[in-house]
Scaffold this motif. Sequence first.
Motif, short mmCIF file in Angstrom:
data_model
loop_
_atom_site.label_atom_id
_atom_site.label_comp_id
_atom_site.label_asym_id
_atom_site.label_seq_id
_atom_site.Cartn_x
_atom_site.Cartn_y
_atom_site.Cartn_z
N PHE A 26 0.80 -1.22 0.00
CA PHE A 26 0.00 0.00 0.00
C PHE A 26 0.84 1.28 0.00
CE2 PHE A 26 -3.45 -2.88 0.68
CZ PHE A 26 -4.52 -2.25 0.09
N GLU A 27 2.13 1.17 0.22
CA GLU A 27 3.01 2.34 0.08
C GLU A 27 3.01 2.84 -1.36
OE1 GLU A 27 6.79 1.12 1.66
OE2 GLU A 27 6.19 1.54 3.72
N LYS A 28 2.68 1.96 -2.30
CA LYS A 28 2.64 2.32 -3.72
C LYS A 28 1.30 2.94 -4.15
CE LYS A 28 4.51 -2.00 -4.39
NZ LYS A 28 4.55 -3.22 -5.16
N ALA A 29 0.36 3.06 -3.22
CA ALA A 29 -0.98 3.56 -3.57
C ALA A 29 -0.95 4.96 -4.15
CB ALA A 29 -1.89 3.51 -2.35
N SER A 30 -0.02 5.80 -3.69
CA SER A 30 0.03 7.17 -4.20
C SER A 30 0.44 7.25 -5.67
CB SER A 30 0.98 8.02 -3.34
OG SER A 30 2.29 7.51 -3.42
N GLU A 31 0.89 6.14 -6.24
CA GLU A 31 1.20 6.10 -7.67
C GLU A 31 -0.06 6.06 -8.52
OE1 GLU A 31 3.84 2.78 -8.22
OE2 GLU A 31 5.29 3.56 -6.76
N ILE A 32 -1.20 5.75 -7.90
CA ILE A 32 -2.49 5.72 -8.60
C ILE A 32 -3.01 7.15 -8.67
CG2 ILE A 32 -4.86 4.84 -8.57
CD1 ILE A 32 -3.73 2.48 -6.84
N LYS A 61 -12.78 11.45 -4.41
CA LYS A 61 -13.96 10.60 -4.49
C LYS A 61 -14.10 9.95 -5.87
CE LYS A 61 -18.74 10.58 -3.00
NZ LYS A 61 -19.83 11.36 -2.42
N SER A 62 -13.76 10.69 -6.90
CA SER A 62 -13.89 10.19 -8.27
C SER A 62 -12.87 9.09 -8.59
CB SER A 62 -13.72 11.34 -9.26
OG SER A 62 -12.43 11.95 -9.10
N THR A 63 -11.92 8.86 -7.71
CA THR A 63 -10.86 7.88 -7.94
C THR A 63 -11.20 6.48 -7.43
OG1 THR A 63 -9.26 9.67 -7.75
CG2 THR A 63 -8.39 7.47 -7.48
N LEU A 64 -12.26 6.34 -6.66
CA LEU A 64 -12.55 5.06 -6.01
C LEU A 64 -12.59 3.89 -6.99
CD1 LEU A 64 -13.14 3.51 -3.45
CD2 LEU A 64 -15.55 4.11 -3.70
N GLN A 65 -13.26 4.04 -8.11
CA GLN A 65 -13.34 2.92 -9.07
C GLN A 65 -11.98 2.63 -9.69
OE1 GLN A 65 -16.14 0.93 -9.33
NE2 GLN A 65 -14.60 -0.36 -10.28
N SER A 66 -11.21 3.67 -9.98
CA SER A 66 -9.86 3.45 -10.52
C SER A 66 -8.99 2.71 -9.51
CB SER A 66 -9.20 4.78 -10.85
OG SER A 66 -9.89 5.44 -11.86
N PHE A 67 -9.14 3.04 -8.24
CA PHE A 67 -8.40 2.35 -7.19
C PHE A 67 -8.79 0.87 -7.17
CE2 PHE A 67 -8.33 0.89 -2.74
CZ PHE A 67 -6.96 0.91 -2.53
N LYS A 68 -10.09 0.58 -7.22
CA LYS A 68 -10.55 -0.81 -7.18
C LYS A 68 -10.16 -1.59 -8.43
CE LYS A 68 -14.28 -0.36 -3.89
NZ LYS A 68 -15.69 -0.57 -3.61
N ASP A 69 -9.94 -0.89 -9.54
CA ASP A 69 -9.52 -1.54 -10.79
C ASP A 69 -8.00 -1.62 -10.93
OD1 ASP A 69 -12.18 -1.81 -11.54
OD2 ASP A 69 -12.19 0.01 -12.76
N SER A 70 -7.26 -1.08 -9.95
CA SER A 70 -5.80 -0.99 -10.06
C SER A 70 -5.11 -2.33 -9.85
CB SER A 70 -5.27 0.02 -9.05
OG SER A 70 -5.39 -0.50 -7.73
N ASP A 71 -3.87 -2.42 -10.32
CA ASP A 71 -3.05 -3.61 -10.10
C ASP A 71 -2.80 -3.82 -8.61
OD1 ASP A 71 -2.87 -4.12 -12.82
OD2 ASP A 71 -0.95 -3.08 -13.05
N LEU A 72 -2.63 -2.73 -7.87
CA LEU A 72 -2.42 -2.82 -6.43
C LEU A 72 -3.59 -3.52 -5.75
CD1 LEU A 72 -1.11 -0.09 -4.05
CD2 LEU A 72 -3.18 -1.31 -3.52
N TYR A 73 -4.79 -3.09 -6.05
CA TYR A 73 -5.99 -3.66 -5.42
C TYR A 73 -6.18 -5.12 -5.86
CZ TYR A 73 -10.55 -3.62 -3.16
OH TYR A 73 -11.60 -3.88 -2.33
N ARG A 74 -5.88 -5.39 -7.11
CA ARG A 74 -5.97 -6.76 -7.62
C ARG A 74 -4.99 -7.66 -6.87
NH1 ARG A 74 -7.48 -5.54 -12.09
NH2 ARG A 74 -5.59 -4.61 -12.93
#
Length: 92
Positions: A26-32, A61-74
Motif C-alpha cells: 500500500f506504500e505504492k498507492a500514491s502512484e495511482i 472521491k472520483s478515484t474510487l473505481q480506478s483504485f478498485k480496478d488498479s493492479d495494487l488492489y488486484r
Amino acid sequence: MEHYLIVKFRKDTDVKKVYEEIKGLFEKASEIEGVKKADVFLSSGKLRNNYDMMIKVQMKKSTLQSFKDSDLYREWEEKYSKYISKTTVFDS
C-alpha cells in the motif's frame, strides 16, 4: 475522501508478517492517479472479536473505481484474501 478496509485475519495467519507485506504494497498507492496516500495500522488490542488491521486510503472521491480496478488492489485481493476471515469497508 477516505476509504477504509478493516480486516480480521484467520487464526492461523502470522499477522505481523503479512502486515509488513501489506504495508509495503500500500506504500505504492500514491502512484495511482487521484490517491494521496495509504496508511496501514495494526490493532493494539488483543480481544478475540477485535479486527486486526485497518487500511486508510486518502483519495479523490472520483478515484474510487480506478483504485478498485488498479493492479495494487488486484494484488491485495489475489494475494491476501486467503488470510482474511472478515473485511468491513467504509467510506467517508
